[in-house]
Design a protein around this motif. Sequence first.
Motif, mmCIF file in Angstrom:
data_model
loop_
_atom_site.group_PDB
_atom_site.id
_atom_site.type_symbol
_atom_site.label_atom_id
_atom_site.label_comp_id
_atom_site.label_asym_id
_atom_site.label_seq_id
_atom_site.Cartn_x
_atom_site.Cartn_y
_atom_site.Cartn_z
ATOM 1 N N VAL A 26 0.719 -1.280 0.168
ATOM 2 C CA VAL A 26 -0.330 0.088 0.060
ATOM 3 C C VAL A 26 0.589 0.926 0.137
ATOM 4 N N ASP A 27 2.160 1.380 0.717
ATOM 5 C CA ASP A 27 2.814 2.542 0.735
ATOM 6 C C ASP A 27 3.611 2.743 -0.737
ATOM 7 N N LEU A 28 4.462 1.691 -1.381
ATOM 8 C CA LEU A 28 4.274 2.004 -2.400
ATOM 9 C C LEU A 28 3.919 2.410 -3.552
ATOM 10 N N ASP A 29 2.423 2.006 -3.191
ATOM 11 C CA ASP A 29 1.694 2.367 -4.243
ATOM 12 C C ASP A 29 1.199 4.055 -4.419
ATOM 13 N N LEU A 30 1.306 4.419 -3.676
ATOM 14 C CA LEU A 30 0.893 6.409 -3.589
ATOM 15 C C LEU A 30 2.239 6.881 -4.604
ATOM 16 N N GLU A 31 3.048 5.937 -4.988
ATOM 17 C CA GLU A 31 4.512 6.682 -5.651
ATOM 18 C C GLU A 31 4.015 7.553 -7.000
ATOM 19 N N PHE A 32 3.242 6.674 -7.955
ATOM 20 C CA PHE A 32 2.331 7.496 -9.113
ATOM 21 C C PHE A 32 0.903 6.657 -9.228
ATOM 22 N N SER A 33 0.697 7.661 -7.830
ATOM 23 C CA SER A 33 -1.403 7.355 -8.094
ATOM 24 C C SER A 33 -1.490 9.669 -7.723
ATOM 25 N N LEU A 34 -2.792 9.358 -8.311
ATOM 26 C CA LEU A 34 -3.376 10.694 -8.454
ATOM 27 C C LEU A 34 -5.052 10.625 -7.556
ATOM 28 N N VAL A 35 -5.181 11.000 -6.922
ATOM 29 C CA VAL A 35 -6.380 10.945 -6.715
ATOM 30 C C VAL A 35 -7.352 12.625 -7.321
ATOM 31 N N LEU A 100 -10.772 17.147 -11.551
ATOM 32 C CA LEU A 100 -9.607 17.652 -10.230
ATOM 33 C C LEU A 100 -9.121 16.635 -10.028
ATOM 34 N N LEU A 101 -7.792 17.028 -10.107
ATOM 35 C CA LEU A 101 -6.853 16.237 -9.857
ATOM 36 C C LEU A 101 -5.547 15.994 -9.000
ATOM 37 N N HIS A 102 -4.935 15.896 -8.265
ATOM 38 C CA HIS A 102 -3.868 15.996 -6.756
ATOM 39 C C HIS A 102 -2.692 14.670 -6.962
ATOM 40 N N LYS A 103 -1.179 14.948 -7.318
ATOM 41 C CA LYS A 103 -0.631 14.163 -7.540
ATOM 42 C C LYS A 103 -0.491 13.438 -4.909
ATOM 43 N N LEU A 104 -0.662 12.326 -5.793
ATOM 44 C CA LEU A 104 -0.346 12.150 -3.860
ATOM 45 C C LEU A 104 1.512 12.318 -3.410
ATOM 46 N N ASP A 105 0.972 12.649 -2.272
ATOM 47 C CA ASP A 105 2.823 12.013 -1.185
ATOM 48 C C ASP A 105 2.770 10.740 -0.692
ATOM 49 N N LYS A 106 3.467 10.990 -0.232
ATOM 50 C CA LYS A 106 3.436 9.488 0.450
ATOM 51 C C LYS A 106 2.721 9.455 2.288
ATOM 52 N N ASN A 107 2.697 10.845 2.338
ATOM 53 C CA ASN A 107 2.271 11.127 4.162
ATOM 54 C C ASN A 107 0.147 11.557 4.185
ATOM 55 N N GLU A 108 -0.122 11.399 2.529
ATOM 56 C CA GLU A 108 -1.269 12.158 2.209
ATOM 57 C C GLU A 108 -2.550 11.156 2.023
ATOM 58 N N ASP A 109 -3.087 11.034 3.010
ATOM 59 C CA ASP A 109 -4.393 10.776 3.181
ATOM 60 C C ASP A 109 -5.291 10.699 1.951
ATOM 61 N N LEU A 111 -8.381 10.413 1.483
ATOM 62 C CA LEU A 111 -10.198 10.670 1.442
ATOM 63 C C LEU A 111 -10.203 12.279 2.471
ATOM 64 N N THR A 112 -8.937 12.357 2.825
ATOM 65 C CA THR A 112 -9.197 14.051 3.250
ATOM 66 C C THR A 112 -8.374 14.603 2.916
ATOM 67 N N LEU A 113 -7.989 14.349 1.610
ATOM 68 C CA LEU A 113 -7.516 15.795 0.993
ATOM 69 C C LEU A 113 -8.535 16.263 0.233
ATOM 70 N N SER A 114 -8.215 17.639 0.588
ATOM 71 C CA SER A 114 -9.325 18.851 -0.503
ATOM 72 C C SER A 114 -8.594 19.189 -1.570
ATOM 73 N N LEU A 115 -9.709 18.882 -2.718
ATOM 74 C CA LEU A 115 -9.687 18.794 -3.892
ATOM 75 C C LEU A 115 -9.916 20.274 -4.212
ATOM 76 N N HIS A 116 -9.910 21.391 -4.124
ATOM 77 C CA HIS A 116 -10.046 22.133 -4.885
ATOM 78 C C HIS A 116 -10.021 23.467 -5.770
ATOM 79 N N SER A 117 -8.327 23.028 -6.151
ATOM 80 C CA SER A 117 -7.708 23.283 -7.260
ATOM 81 C C SER A 117 -7.050 23.068 -8.348
#
Length: 176
Positions: A26-35, A100-109, A111-117
Amino acid sequence: MEDDMANLRLLDDDEENAFHKNAQIVDLDLEFSLVGTCLTDSVVYFLSVRNKLANLRHPVGGICITDLGEKRYMFKFFHVIDMNRVLEGLPLFFNNHLLLLHKLDKNEDPLTLSLHSAIFWIQVHDLPLGFMSKTMARHFGDFLRDFMEYDTRLPSLGIYGYMRIRVILDVRVALK
């Protein structure tokens, strides 16, 4: 065969190792992930999002799209080139709704990330040629919100009467 499967059990040690290995994956899955989320109040069907966006820019390494609930989706790319191609092609739309897309960092959740830009290319028209510079583009971009880049190809061609500036805009402000 069913009897053999019914008797299959994990020992306590095996069970702990299995969960530990899954946590690492799960930790490795965030490497090339967008939410992402669609900017709409209407219902968005996950299957149509997945089917339409799976062929997004024809990813070389493939893509895995997961429904996170509450109109949020996880886009997992398997190669950095595929993810960068999508990020460079922003903004994206799905059924005439802004995605709206956001590139995820390792410490970002996700589900709680604010998508507004969102990232947009802005055209500034009717400028004298002397004002078509990177310095002026930065001033315009920072005035709008966050300057990202300036398209240097257009003014140098001398045939266009505008400059293009790539900026990050807050969609909450734009919707008011």
